[in-house]
Design a protein around this motif. Sequence first.
Motif, short mmCIF file in Angstrom:
data_model
loop_
_atom_site.label_atom_id
_atom_site.label_comp_id
_atom_site.label_asym_id
_atom_site.label_seq_id
_atom_site.Cartn_x
_atom_site.Cartn_y
_atom_site.Cartn_z
N MET A 15 -0.10 -23.09 0.72
CA MET A 15 -0.87 -21.85 0.66
C MET A 15 -0.02 -20.61 0.90
SD MET A 15 -4.41 -23.03 2.52
CE MET A 15 -5.35 -24.42 1.84
N ALA A 16 1.24 -20.81 1.28
CA ALA A 16 2.16 -19.68 1.44
C ALA A 16 3.44 -20.00 0.68
CB ALA A 16 2.47 -19.43 2.91
N SER A 17 3.54 -19.53 -0.54
CA SER A 17 4.75 -19.78 -1.33
C SER A 17 5.80 -18.73 -0.99
CB SER A 17 4.43 -19.72 -2.83
OG SER A 17 4.17 -18.38 -3.22
N ILE A 18 7.05 -19.04 -1.28
CA ILE A 18 8.13 -18.11 -0.97
C ILE A 18 7.96 -16.81 -1.76
CG2 ILE A 18 9.67 -19.19 -2.66
CD1 ILE A 18 10.61 -17.46 0.69
N ASP A 19 7.49 -16.90 -2.99
CA ASP A 19 7.29 -15.68 -3.78
C ASP A 19 6.22 -14.80 -3.17
OD1 ASP A 19 9.23 -16.50 -5.56
OD2 ASP A 19 7.80 -17.32 -7.02
N GLU A 20 5.13 -15.40 -2.70
CA GLU A 20 4.04 -14.63 -2.09
C GLU A 20 4.50 -13.98 -0.78
OE1 GLU A 20 0.04 -17.07 -3.50
OE2 GLU A 20 1.25 -17.83 -1.83
N VAL A 21 5.26 -14.70 0.01
CA VAL A 21 5.71 -14.17 1.30
C VAL A 21 6.71 -13.03 1.08
CG1 VAL A 21 7.02 -14.72 3.39
CG2 VAL A 21 5.22 -16.27 2.59
N GLU A 22 7.61 -13.18 0.13
CA GLU A 22 8.57 -12.11 -0.14
C GLU A 22 7.88 -10.86 -0.68
OE1 GLU A 22 11.41 -14.01 -2.67
OE2 GLU A 22 12.70 -14.60 -0.98
N GLN A 23 6.83 -11.06 -1.50
CA GLN A 23 6.07 -9.92 -1.99
C GLN A 23 5.35 -9.21 -0.84
OE1 GLN A 23 5.82 -8.42 -4.96
NE2 GLN A 23 4.32 -6.96 -4.12
N ALA A 24 4.76 -9.99 0.06
CA ALA A 24 4.09 -9.40 1.22
C ALA A 24 5.08 -8.61 2.07
CB ALA A 24 3.44 -10.51 2.05
N TRP A 25 6.28 -9.13 2.23
CA TRP A 25 7.32 -8.48 3.04
C TRP A 25 7.67 -7.12 2.44
CZ3 TRP A 25 8.36 -9.74 7.77
CH2 TRP A 25 9.54 -9.33 8.40
N GLU A 26 7.77 -7.07 1.12
CA GLU A 26 8.07 -5.80 0.45
C GLU A 26 6.94 -4.79 0.65
OE1 GLU A 26 8.91 -6.52 -3.65
OE2 GLU A 26 10.66 -7.80 -3.24
N GLU A 27 5.71 -5.26 0.56
CA GLU A 27 4.57 -4.36 0.75
C GLU A 27 4.50 -3.86 2.20
OE1 GLU A 27 0.78 -5.36 -1.13
OE2 GLU A 27 1.77 -7.04 -2.11
N LEU A 28 4.82 -4.72 3.15
CA LEU A 28 4.81 -4.30 4.54
C LEU A 28 5.92 -3.29 4.80
CD1 LEU A 28 4.08 -7.69 6.35
CD2 LEU A 28 2.53 -5.75 6.10
N ALA A 29 7.05 -3.43 4.11
CA ALA A 29 8.15 -2.47 4.26
C ALA A 29 7.73 -1.08 3.79
CB ALA A 29 9.38 -2.95 3.50
N ASP A 30 6.85 -1.04 2.79
CA ASP A 30 6.34 0.26 2.33
C ASP A 30 5.51 0.95 3.40
OD1 ASP A 30 7.55 -0.11 -0.13
OD2 ASP A 30 5.76 -0.96 -1.07
N ILE A 31 4.91 0.16 4.30
CA ILE A 31 4.08 0.70 5.37
C ILE A 31 4.91 1.03 6.61
CG2 ILE A 31 2.14 0.23 6.94
CD1 ILE A 31 1.25 0.57 4.07
N TYR A 32 5.76 0.09 7.01
CA TYR A 32 6.47 0.19 8.28
C TYR A 32 7.90 0.68 8.18
CZ TYR A 32 2.63 -2.95 9.67
OH TYR A 32 1.40 -3.52 9.90
N GLY A 33 8.45 0.77 6.97
CA GLY A 33 9.85 1.12 6.83
C GLY A 33 10.73 -0.12 6.82
#
Length: 449
Positions: free
Chosen positions: A172-190
């Motif tokens: 339920m957590a693929s590496i592609d999904e997690v890396e995409q989430a990380w990029e989106e969180l970087a847009d919020i938190y820097g």
Amino acid sequence: MTAVNIALAPRPIDPSVDHEIHGIVSGSLQGETCNTDLATAPWSFDTVPGYGPGASEGDVIPTGAPRQGELPREYREATEDELDARIIAAKKTLGDRVVVLGHFYQREEVVRHADYVGDSFQLANAAKARTDAEAIVFCGVHFMAETADLLSGPDQAVILPNLSAGCSMADMASIDEVEQAWEELADIYGDLDTPDVEGLLPVIPVTYMNSSAAIKGFVGRHHGIVCTSSNARTVLEWAFERGRRVLFFPDQHLGRNTAKAMGVPLEQMPMWNPRKPLGGNDDTTLDAARVILWHGFCSVHRRFSVAQIDKARAEHPGVRVIVHPECPMEVVDAADEAGSTDYIRKAIEAATEPTTFAIGTEVNLVQRLAAEHPQHEIFCLDPVVCPCSTMYRIHPGYLAWVLESLVAGEVVNRITVPANVADPARVALERMLAAKPPAAPAAAWEQAS
């Protein structure tokens, strides 16, 4: 004549869930199973996409998930007793060259041959410790075998008896999904890899052991850590010492239950749905977050309900209800205790007086505990017999095949993790192994909050 009280010995309990399922399907035993196909040998499903019958049968399996090739006919047609004898003989021939690890959720017919039986944390330690073994046969699921490969020596072969034994939660957590989430969180938190003026990172990634080696590698690269149900609180404390917030995946329930018990308010634990922008959240919600929970779950533990607990209490006054922290929050709150599989086992072992236990975890462990402790009444909260789909893919036929292949000098079903993934994944795992929860008396109750 003087009356004499005769203490009758407790009735023996068959620890085999497989025997019970066959009895239910044949009509010789009363009861209900979630799928009568569970009485069919797992090799019948090896070429069919999906997790197989059982708790995860409705979960969507990723494209390209490993499939098991055809098991030779001699193993498919052998009786239970014949397979038992062949496994014993092969192990005797191999001696210390092989070590067999068995997870608590494995069927009894497999567990009886394991050199070590435990949860994922204990078996990870066992894999690391047995440096003398040429081969580690891991009777569990795919991510566990990957972990054993990460922690064992380069010359040791880690073998998964059935390649189709995956894990729907891990998927339920693929590496592609997690890396995409990380990029989106970087847009919020820097920049997520740069600490602030107080030395804290914006987000610390924490992955449950039930995840792929690729996910563990991601966590290792980004200052994160792996956890198990045994040390989840200790790991979250470790993460909060280093970061403002935690991204916890893939199991939302373990993350929520653990953080809630630590005092984190529910409103500071938003869910991240990888199929929605920003996980379905807005900037304000994410800015206030302490624990961001991935939208994943265990299909075994999601079957347990408050209604089942209410029924157990009504029918068994004084029952002691213990559930696994992968259960939904309302189930954990309604139970007397929540703890890892090892916690459940130790709690039952520590009970000095005959006790009625209602247990909310995988039925193979519950049935085995009932057989081992006939002085107690121990039953699974879910009355429907529905084992873990993927753990159930390991059958004595596969175990006999991989062991006899080793006797013949052939290594089959070897699990290897590429070096570029293995190196950072080991970092995250070593952090996990160092995060030992504080010792507590075996009889202590973990009250659900």
